[in-house]
Design a protein around this motif. Structure first.
Motif, PDB file in Angstrom:
ATOM      1  N   GLY A   1      12.241 -13.248  -4.587  1.00 46.83           N
ATOM      2  CA  GLY A   1      11.982 -13.994  -3.396  1.00 46.83           C
ATOM      3  C   GLY A   1      11.398 -13.201  -2.480  1.00 46.83           C
ATOM      4  N   TYR A   2      11.120 -11.837  -3.757  1.00 46.99           N
ATOM      5  CA  TYR A   2      10.824 -10.428  -2.571  1.00 46.99           C
ATOM      6  C   TYR A   2       8.734 -11.537  -3.192  1.00 46.99           C
ATOM      7  CZ  TYR A   2       7.615  -6.465  -2.933  1.00 46.99           C
ATOM      8  OH  TYR A   2       6.361  -5.648  -2.649  1.00 46.99           O
ATOM      9  N   PHE A   3       8.808 -12.104  -3.584  1.00 50.01           N
ATOM     10  CA  PHE A   3       7.210 -12.239  -3.556  1.00 50.01           C
ATOM     11  C   PHE A   3       6.835 -13.719  -3.059  1.00 50.01           C
ATOM     12  CE2 PHE A   3       6.522  -9.467  -7.896  1.00 50.01           C
ATOM     13  CZ  PHE A   3       5.758  -9.282  -7.719  1.00 50.01           C
ATOM     14  N   ALA A   4       8.013 -14.070  -2.584  1.00 50.35           N
ATOM     15  CA  ALA A   4       7.761 -15.259  -1.283  1.00 50.35           C
ATOM     16  C   ALA A   4       7.805 -14.701  -0.260  1.00 50.35           C
ATOM     17  CB  ALA A   4       9.356 -16.091  -1.777  1.00 50.35           C
ATOM     18  N   ASP A   5       8.377 -13.916   0.058  1.00 49.43           N
ATOM     19  CA  ASP A   5       8.575 -12.825   1.376  1.00 49.43           C
ATOM     20  C   ASP A   5       7.038 -12.459   1.783  1.00 49.43           C
ATOM     21  OD1 ASP A   5      11.128 -13.503   1.790  1.00 49.43           O
ATOM     22  OD2 ASP A   5      12.028 -11.845   1.509  1.00 49.43           O
ATOM     23  N   LEU A   6       6.301 -11.304   0.654  1.00 48.48           N
ATOM     24  CA  LEU A   6       4.880 -10.972   0.754  1.00 48.48           C
ATOM     25  C   LEU A   6       4.158 -12.073   1.217  1.00 48.48           C
ATOM     26  CD1 LEU A   6       3.823  -8.421  -0.161  1.00 48.48           C
ATOM     27  CD2 LEU A   6       3.578  -8.838  -2.584  1.00 48.48           C
ATOM     28  N   HIS A   7       4.151 -12.911  -0.206  1.00 43.03           N
ATOM     29  CA  HIS A   7       2.967 -13.583  -0.109  1.00 43.03           C
ATOM     30  C   HIS A   7       2.981 -14.874   1.599  1.00 43.03           C
ATOM     31  CE1 HIS A   7       1.204 -12.887  -3.647  1.00 43.03           C
ATOM     32  NE2 HIS A   7       2.604 -13.530  -4.268  1.00 43.03           N
TER      33      HIS A   7
ATOM     34  N   ASP B   1       1.275  -1.273   0.139  1.00 40.89           N
ATOM     35  CA  ASP B   1      -0.227  -0.129  -0.037  1.00 40.89           C
ATOM     36  C   ASP B   1       0.175   0.884   0.255  1.00 40.89           C
ATOM     37  OD1 ASP B   1      -2.401  -1.303   0.057  1.00 40.89           O
ATOM     38  OD2 ASP B   1      -2.234  -1.406   2.346  1.00 40.89           O
ATOM     39  N   GLY B   2       1.459   1.467  -1.077  1.00 41.50           N
ATOM     40  CA  GLY B   2       2.195   2.784  -1.524  1.00 41.50           C
ATOM     41  C   GLY B   2       3.495   2.978  -0.783  1.00 41.50           C
ATOM     42  N   SER B   3       4.146   1.929  -0.360  1.00 41.17           N
ATOM     43  CA  SER B   3       5.624   1.747   0.399  1.00 41.17           C
ATOM     44  C   SER B   3       6.179   1.691  -0.594  1.00 41.17           C
ATOM     45  CB  SER B   3       5.728   0.412   1.329  1.00 41.17           C
ATOM     46  OG  SER B   3       5.367  -0.797   0.973  1.00 41.17           O
ATOM     47  N   ASN B   4       7.704   1.908  -0.922  1.00 41.38           N
ATOM     48  CA  ASN B   4       8.718   2.325  -1.592  1.00 41.38           C
ATOM     49  C   ASN B   4       9.643   0.918  -1.012  1.00 41.38           C
ATOM     50  OD1 ASN B   4       7.138   3.974  -3.505  1.00 41.38           O
ATOM     51  ND2 ASN B   4       8.171   5.478  -2.427  1.00 41.38           N
ATOM     52  N   ILE B   5      10.269   0.171  -2.314  1.00 43.11           N
ATOM     53  CA  ILE B   5      11.584  -0.515  -2.071  1.00 43.11           C
ATOM     54  C   ILE B   5      12.705   0.090  -2.685  1.00 43.11           C
ATOM     55  CG2 ILE B   5       9.697  -2.432  -1.049  1.00 43.11           C
ATOM     56  CD1 ILE B   5      10.242  -4.014  -4.153  1.00 43.11           C
ATOM     57  N   SER B   6      14.229  -0.813  -2.770  1.00 40.72           N
ATOM     58  CA  SER B   6      14.386  -0.449  -3.665  1.00 40.72           C
ATOM     59  C   SER B   6      14.681  -1.142  -4.977  1.00 40.72           C
ATOM     60  CB  SER B   6      16.153  -1.350  -3.125  1.00 40.72           C
ATOM     61  OG  SER B   6      17.622  -1.297  -4.242  1.00 40.72           O
ATOM     62  N   ARG B   7      14.814  -0.876  -6.502  1.00 36.41           N
ATOM     63  CA  ARG B   7      14.608  -0.962  -7.893  1.00 36.41           C
ATOM     64  C   ARG B   7      15.650  -2.680  -7.448  1.00 36.41           C
ATOM     65  NH1 ARG B   7      11.658  -0.564 -12.165  1.00 36.41           N
ATOM     66  NH2 ARG B   7      10.914   1.383 -10.996  1.00 36.41           N
ATOM     67  N   GLU B   8      16.974  -1.245  -7.108  1.00 39.02           N
ATOM     68  CA  GLU B   8      18.286  -2.565  -7.265  1.00 39.02           C
ATOM     69  C   GLU B   8      17.916  -3.736  -6.941  1.00 39.02           C
ATOM     70  OE1 GLU B   8      22.675  -2.649  -7.026  1.00 39.02           O
ATOM     71  OE2 GLU B   8      21.871  -1.004  -6.042  1.00 39.02           O
ATOM     72  N   GLN B   9      16.948  -3.978  -5.618  1.00 42.28           N
ATOM     73  CA  GLN B   9      17.167  -5.582  -4.482  1.00 42.28           C
ATOM     74  C   GLN B   9      16.002  -6.511  -5.503  1.00 42.28           C
ATOM     75  OE1 GLN B   9      18.827  -6.743  -2.307  1.00 42.28           O
ATOM     76  NE2 GLN B   9      20.184  -4.658  -2.360  1.00 42.28           N
TER      77      GLN B   9
END
Length: 65
Positions: free
Chosen positions: A50-56, A35-43
C-alpha cells in the motif's frame, strides 16, 4: 571446548543481526523512494504494498502538473 579469550562467558554475542525484525512502537525509518523523509516503521511493515502504491500514485500526479 574452552572459552579462553572469550569475555562473554560463552554467551552469544549481541550483534545487530540478532535484532532484525524486532521493532518497538515509535520506531521510524527512511522512507523508501523519498528524499530523506522518515515514516513509521510499524505502519510500513503492516502494508508495504500500500505504501508503494500510494507513492507511485503521488509521483504520477506530480508528473501531470
Amino acid at each position: 571446548m574452552d572459552n579462553k579469550g572469550n569475555d562473554n562467558n560463552g554467551a552469544a554475542a549481541n550483534n545487530a543481526k540478532d535484532n532484525v525484525g524486532s521493532t518497538t512502537k515509535g520506531d521510524t525509518m527512511k522512507a523508501p523512494g523519498e528524499d530523506g523523509s522518515n515514516i513509521s516503521r510499524e505502519q510500513f511493515e503492516k502494508n508495504p504494498q500500500g505504501y508503494f502504491a500510494d507513492l507511485h500514485a503521488a509521483q504520477k500526479d506530480n508528473k501531470k502538473n
